[in-house]
Scaffold this active site. Structure first.
Site, PDB file in Angstrom:
ATOM      1  N   GLU A   1     -19.627 -47.778 -10.442  1.00  0.00           N
ATOM      2  CA  GLU A   1     -18.524 -47.531  -9.515  1.00  0.00           C
ATOM      3  C   GLU A   1     -19.075 -46.859  -8.265  1.00  0.00           C
ATOM      4  OE1 GLU A   1     -14.858 -46.604 -11.284  1.00  0.00           O
ATOM      5  OE2 GLU A   1     -15.447 -47.392 -13.223  1.00  0.00           O
TER       6      GLU A   1
ATOM      7  N   LYS B   1     -19.257 -50.705  -3.462  1.00  0.00           N
ATOM      8  CA  LYS B   1     -20.201 -50.966  -4.552  1.00  0.00           C
ATOM      9  C   LYS B   1     -21.437 -51.732  -4.078  1.00  0.00           C
ATOM     10  CE  LYS B   1     -16.484 -51.153  -7.970  1.00  0.00           C
ATOM     11  NZ  LYS B   1     -15.898 -51.941  -9.068  1.00  0.00           N
TER      12      LYS B   1
ATOM     13  N   ASN C   1     -13.558 -49.897 -13.155  1.00  0.00           N
ATOM     14  CA  ASN C   1     -12.676 -49.904 -14.306  1.00  0.00           C
ATOM     15  C   ASN C   1     -12.382 -48.507 -14.848  1.00  0.00           C
ATOM     16  OD1 ASN C   1     -11.209 -51.928 -15.553  1.00  0.00           O
ATOM     17  ND2 ASN C   1     -12.484 -51.889 -17.385  1.00  0.00           N
TER      18      ASN C   1
END
Length: 272
Positions: A3, A51, A165
């Site tokens: 992340e 990212k 996520n």
């Protein structure tokens, strides 16, 4: 998938090892750029963008990489044998007299003109750890498709750049809303709180070796819900559940996050 905070840390390590030094070894092990010769050029900086990693090199070139699910950059003293994985997994090598960086399992690796960086990162929303962070714009983008679920909207890098996520699940929990709730049904105060919390968490974790979203110091409780399927919620004690939202696994507490829920039968393997 790494992340925004993980990518920020990788950029910092690469920048410290490479920036301001001339490359004496440069090996791009992808067919399209295998013949590119970067030796003799200095690395100017390594910059994270959401990212994405942008390694800028003298002569107006940028090496763009993305870690996706399991890519990684490892740095070793020049001359030391790397041990970040099998040799065949190395996709890039950038080395100077003192340090050498090895890119493992990189699914995205391309050399482009620095002036053309917008082609690969121009579509991204405000970067949670970047100088362009704009909470108002991030909240506006988050609500741009009212029918979209909160979980999907948070993962869309065109809205906020840097959420993956783990943060998706944790942010929905901290906002006390179901990740399956359409963003158009969020209370007016929720989107600004969500983006502010996202910024706070990534800023706090960018300098930590282990990610933490909770304030409790009990062993095994760095996160509220992510990875805690079947364990009691730290807030209400209800068993945390896991299901897929779109193509990604999602964790949530039915007690703390009322609203629509996913199918938690877990018939497919998680995409962690």
């Amino acid at each position: 998938m790494p992340e925004g905070d993980t990518v920020w840390q990788a950029a910092r390590r690469l920048h410290a090892a490479l920036a301001g030094r001339v490359l004496i070894r440069a090996d791009l092990r992808v067919p399209r750029f295998a013949t590119a010769d970067l030796t003799g050029r200095a690395v100017l900086d390594v910059t994270p963008r959401g990212k994405h990693l942008l390694t800028r090199i003298d002569g107006g070139l940028t090496l763009h990489s993305h870690l996706r699910m399991d890519g990684a950059w490892r740095v070793y003293p020049t001359g030391q044998r790397p041990h970040g994985g099998p040799e065949h997994q190395i996709r890039a090598v950038l080395g100077n007299e003192e340090q050498t960086a090895y890119g493992y399992r990189l699914p995205v690796l391309e050399l482009l003109r620095t002036a053309e960086e917008g082609r690969v990162v121009g579509r991204l929303g405000p970067d949670l750890l970047g100088p362009d962070w704009d909470p108002e714009e991030a909240a506006r983008r988050l609500l741009s498709d009212p029918s979209r679920t909160l979980g999907e909207a948070l993962l869309d890098q065109r809205n906020l750049a840097g959420i993956g996520n783990v943060y998706k699940s944790e942010l929905a929990f901290l906002a006390a809303v179901s990740p399956w709730l359409p963003v158009g049904e969020l209370a007016p105060d929720v989107p600004p709180r969500l983006v502010a919390t996202a910024h706070r968490l990534l800023e706090a974790n960018k300098d930590r070796p282990d990610r933490r979203t909770t304030t409790t110091r009990r062993p095994g409780t760095p996160l509220h819900v992510y990875g805690r399927k079947g364990r009691p919620c730290l807030r209400c004690g209800t068993a945390v559940r896991k299901a897929e939202l779109g193509e990604r696994v999602t964790y949530w507490c039915p007690g703390c996050q009322p609203g629509p829920a996913g199918d938690s039968t877990d018939r497919r393997p998680p995409h962690n």
